[in-house]
Design a protein around this motif. Sequence first.
Motif, PDB file in Angstrom:
ATOM      1  N   ILE A 197       0.882  -1.170   0.000  1.00 20.46           N
ATOM      2  CA  ILE A 197       0.000   0.000   0.000  1.00 20.46           C
ATOM      3  C   ILE A 197       0.921   1.221   0.000  1.00 20.46           C
ATOM      4  CG2 ILE A 197      -1.840   1.217   1.240  1.00 20.46           C
ATOM      5  CD1 ILE A 197      -2.531  -1.636   0.017  1.00 20.46           C
ATOM      6  N   VAL A 198       0.611   2.199  -0.858  1.00 22.81           N
ATOM      7  CA  VAL A 198       1.504   3.343  -1.046  1.00 22.81           C
ATOM      8  C   VAL A 198       0.762   4.663  -0.851  1.00 22.81           C
ATOM      9  CG1 VAL A 198       3.069   2.077  -2.577  1.00 22.81           C
ATOM     10  CG2 VAL A 198       1.145   3.323  -3.555  1.00 22.81           C
ATOM     11  N   ASP A 199       1.543   5.705  -0.621  1.00 21.24           N
ATOM     12  CA  ASP A 199       0.963   7.040  -0.466  1.00 21.24           C
ATOM     13  C   ASP A 199       0.916   7.759  -1.817  1.00 21.24           C
ATOM     14  OD1 ASP A 199       3.556   8.005  -0.968  1.00 21.24           O
ATOM     15  OD2 ASP A 199       3.947   8.509   1.133  1.00 21.24           O
ATOM     16  N   ASP A 200       0.568   9.044  -1.792  1.00 25.22           N
ATOM     17  CA  ASP A 200       0.422   9.784  -3.045  1.00 25.22           C
ATOM     18  C   ASP A 200       1.761  10.093  -3.716  1.00 25.22           C
ATOM     19  OD1 ASP A 200       1.260  11.708  -1.244  1.00 25.22           O
ATOM     20  OD2 ASP A 200      -0.307  13.149  -1.767  1.00 25.22           O
ATOM     21  N   GLN A 201       2.880   9.751  -3.048  1.00 23.17           N
ATOM     22  CA  GLN A 201       4.214   9.906  -3.646  1.00 23.17           C
ATOM     23  C   GLN A 201       4.815   8.541  -4.016  1.00 23.17           C
ATOM     24  OE1 GLN A 201       5.558  13.072  -4.271  1.00 23.17           O
ATOM     25  NE2 GLN A 201       3.442  13.555  -3.738  1.00 23.17           N
ATOM     26  N   ASP A 202       4.014   7.475  -3.918  1.00 21.66           N
ATOM     27  CA  ASP A 202       4.420   6.108  -4.260  1.00 21.66           C
ATOM     28  C   ASP A 202       5.409   5.514  -3.247  1.00 21.66           C
ATOM     29  OD1 ASP A 202       4.262   3.744  -5.699  1.00 21.66           O
ATOM     30  OD2 ASP A 202       5.715   4.360  -7.226  1.00 21.66           O
ATOM     31  N   ASN A 203       5.345   5.977  -1.997  1.00 17.53           N
ATOM     32  CA  ASN A 203       6.144   5.391  -0.925  1.00 17.53           C
ATOM     33  C   ASN A 203       5.314   4.336  -0.213  1.00 17.53           C
ATOM     34  OD1 ASN A 203       8.429   7.248  -1.139  1.00 17.53           O
ATOM     35  ND2 ASN A 203       6.953   8.782  -0.439  1.00 17.53           N
ATOM     36  N   VAL A 204       5.909   3.190   0.081  1.00 18.02           N
ATOM     37  CA  VAL A 204       5.202   2.100   0.758  1.00 18.02           C
ATOM     38  C   VAL A 204       4.871   2.526   2.184  1.00 18.02           C
ATOM     39  CG1 VAL A 204       5.355  -0.286   1.553  1.00 18.02           C
ATOM     40  CG2 VAL A 204       6.329   0.352  -0.674  1.00 18.02           C
ATOM     41  N   THR A 205       3.595   2.364   2.551  1.00 13.69           N
ATOM     42  CA  THR A 205       3.137   2.709   3.897  1.00 13.69           C
ATOM     43  C   THR A 205       2.612   1.497   4.662  1.00 13.69           C
ATOM     44  OG1 THR A 205       0.925   3.235   3.087  1.00 13.69           O
ATOM     45  CG2 THR A 205       2.526   5.060   3.185  1.00 13.69           C
ATOM     46  N   GLY A 206       2.468   0.356   3.972  1.00 12.35           N
ATOM     47  CA  GLY A 206       1.964  -0.854   4.611  1.00 12.35           C
ATOM     48  C   GLY A 206       1.681  -1.920   3.582  1.00 12.35           C
ATOM     49  N   GLN A 207       0.990  -2.967   4.026  1.00 13.66           N
ATOM     50  CA  GLN A 207       0.603  -4.055   3.137  1.00 13.66           C
ATOM     51  C   GLN A 207      -0.817  -4.482   3.462  1.00 13.66           C
ATOM     52  OE1 GLN A 207       3.659  -7.034   3.788  1.00 13.66           O
ATOM     53  NE2 GLN A 207       4.939  -6.178   2.169  1.00 13.66           N
ATOM     54  N   ALA A 208      -1.482  -5.064   2.454  1.00 14.81           N
ATOM     55  CA  ALA A 208      -2.845  -5.555   2.648  1.00 14.81           C
ATOM     56  C   ALA A 208      -3.150  -6.607   1.587  1.00 14.81           C
ATOM     57  CB  ALA A 208      -3.852  -4.404   2.540  1.00 14.81           C
ATOM     58  N   PRO A 209      -4.069  -7.530   1.898  1.00 10.67           N
ATOM     59  CA  PRO A 209      -4.519  -8.456   0.867  1.00 10.67           C
ATOM     60  C   PRO A 209      -5.217  -7.681  -0.256  1.00 10.67           C
ATOM     61  CG  PRO A 209      -5.213  -9.196   3.046  1.00 10.67           C
ATOM     62  CD  PRO A 209      -4.674  -7.806   3.194  1.00 10.67           C
ATOM     63  N   ARG A 210      -5.083  -8.154  -1.455  1.00  6.34           N
ATOM     64  CA  ARG A 210      -5.649  -7.488  -2.628  1.00  6.34           C
ATOM     65  C   ARG A 210      -7.142  -7.209  -2.476  1.00  6.34           C
ATOM     66  NH1 ARG A 210      -4.752 -10.225  -8.505  1.00  6.34           N
ATOM     67  NH2 ARG A 210      -5.492  -8.534  -9.795  1.00  6.34           N
ATOM     68  N   GLY A 211      -7.905  -8.186  -2.018  1.00  4.54           N
ATOM     69  CA  GLY A 211      -9.348  -8.003  -1.847  1.00  4.54           C
ATOM     70  C   GLY A 211      -9.667  -6.881  -0.880  1.00  4.54           C
ATOM     71  N   ASP A 212      -8.891  -6.800   0.199  1.00  7.06           N
ATOM     72  CA  ASP A 212      -9.068  -5.736   1.190  1.00  7.06           C
ATOM     73  C   ASP A 212      -8.677  -4.385   0.593  1.00  7.06           C
ATOM     74  OD1 ASP A 212      -9.731  -4.817   3.805  1.00  7.06           O
ATOM     75  OD2 ASP A 212      -7.597  -4.773   4.331  1.00  7.06           O
ATOM     76  N   ALA A 213      -7.566  -4.363  -0.150  1.00 12.64           N
ATOM     77  CA  ALA A 213      -7.120  -3.119  -0.789  1.00 12.64           C
ATOM     78  C   ALA A 213      -8.198  -2.591  -1.730  1.00 12.64           C
ATOM     79  CB  ALA A 213      -5.808  -3.340  -1.534  1.00 12.64           C
ATOM     80  N   TYR A 214      -8.807  -3.479  -2.501  1.00 12.03           N
ATOM     81  CA  TYR A 214      -9.871  -3.064  -3.421  1.00 12.03           C
ATOM     82  C   TYR A 214     -11.103  -2.588  -2.655  1.00 12.03           C
ATOM     83  CZ  TYR A 214      -7.483  -5.254  -7.454  1.00 12.03           C
ATOM     84  OH  TYR A 214      -6.615  -5.595  -8.449  1.00 12.03           O
ATOM     85  N   ALA A 215     -11.512  -3.367  -1.651  1.00 12.11           N
ATOM     86  CA  ALA A 215     -12.731  -3.041  -0.906  1.00 12.11           C
ATOM     87  C   ALA A 215     -12.602  -1.707  -0.165  1.00 12.11           C
ATOM     88  CB  ALA A 215     -13.053  -4.157   0.089  1.00 12.11           C
ATOM     89  N   ARG A 216     -11.419  -1.400   0.346  1.00 15.25           N
ATOM     90  CA  ARG A 216     -11.204  -0.182   1.129  1.00 15.25           C
ATOM     91  C   ARG A 216     -10.644   0.963   0.298  1.00 15.25           C
ATOM     92  NH1 ARG A 216      -7.542  -2.152   5.660  1.00 15.25           N
ATOM     93  NH2 ARG A 216      -7.475   0.073   6.115  1.00 15.25           N
ATOM     94  N   GLY A 217     -10.414   0.716  -1.001  1.00 10.91           N
ATOM     95  CA  GLY A 217      -9.892   1.769  -1.872  1.00 10.91           C
ATOM     96  C   GLY A 217      -8.485   2.194  -1.512  1.00 10.91           C
ATOM     97  N   LEU A 218      -7.651   1.233  -1.086  1.00 15.85           N
ATOM     98  CA  LEU A 218      -6.283   1.554  -0.687  1.00 15.85           C
ATOM     99  C   LEU A 218      -5.396   1.698  -1.926  1.00 15.85           C
ATOM    100  CD1 LEU A 218      -5.939  -0.981   2.276  1.00 15.85           C
ATOM    101  CD2 LEU A 218      -6.507   1.462   2.390  1.00 15.85           C
ATOM    102  N   ARG A 219      -4.581   2.723  -1.928  1.00 14.76           N
ATOM    103  CA  ARG A 219      -3.696   2.989  -3.069  1.00 14.76           C
ATOM    104  C   ARG A 219      -2.601   1.915  -3.115  1.00 14.76           C
ATOM    105  NH1 ARG A 219      -2.438   8.141  -2.037  1.00 14.76           N
ATOM    106  NH2 ARG A 219      -4.244   8.817  -3.212  1.00 14.76           N
TER     107      ARG A 219
END
Length: 169
Positions: free
Chosen positions: A10-32
Amino acid sequence: MDPAEEILDIVDDQDNVTGQAPRGDAYARGLRHRCAFILARNPAGEVFVHRRTATKMVFPGMYDMFVGGVVGAGETYDEAALREAEEELGVSGLPQPTPLFRFLYEGDGSRGSWWSAVYEVTVDLPVRPQAEEIDWYAFLSLDELERRLGDWAWTPDSLAAFDRWRAHR
């Protein structure tokens, strides 16, 4: 493995890694997160165009002029570009795709946003696309592809990448 369980950075608006998440969760929560887009062309310059299967997690049944997908946790854009191109085209031994540019795809906000690295690769091998990913495919001339832009339902992120690719040429 179920694609929804794939771990993404999971990345911020500058493309820096801020964490990790399962793909399904990333999609469901709108994580970048990160994606690689590869414009695959044959030696004649025609572009590999395909229709996504109805079972895809994102933009099912829509047309796309790029192969590609999400960048896995700890994976580089370059690694993902080669892996995704070979997987979706059903080939091995492709040259490393050439990086062109990156942009932040923000869409309409309903599906989140993702950093998008755009590449090109020439495919001079017979393709055998993954049946679980691709319903239909053809290599189209740029003129034919341009004519189809208004006729077919395209994935919005590939349209954004294609617009930038045209400006970049």
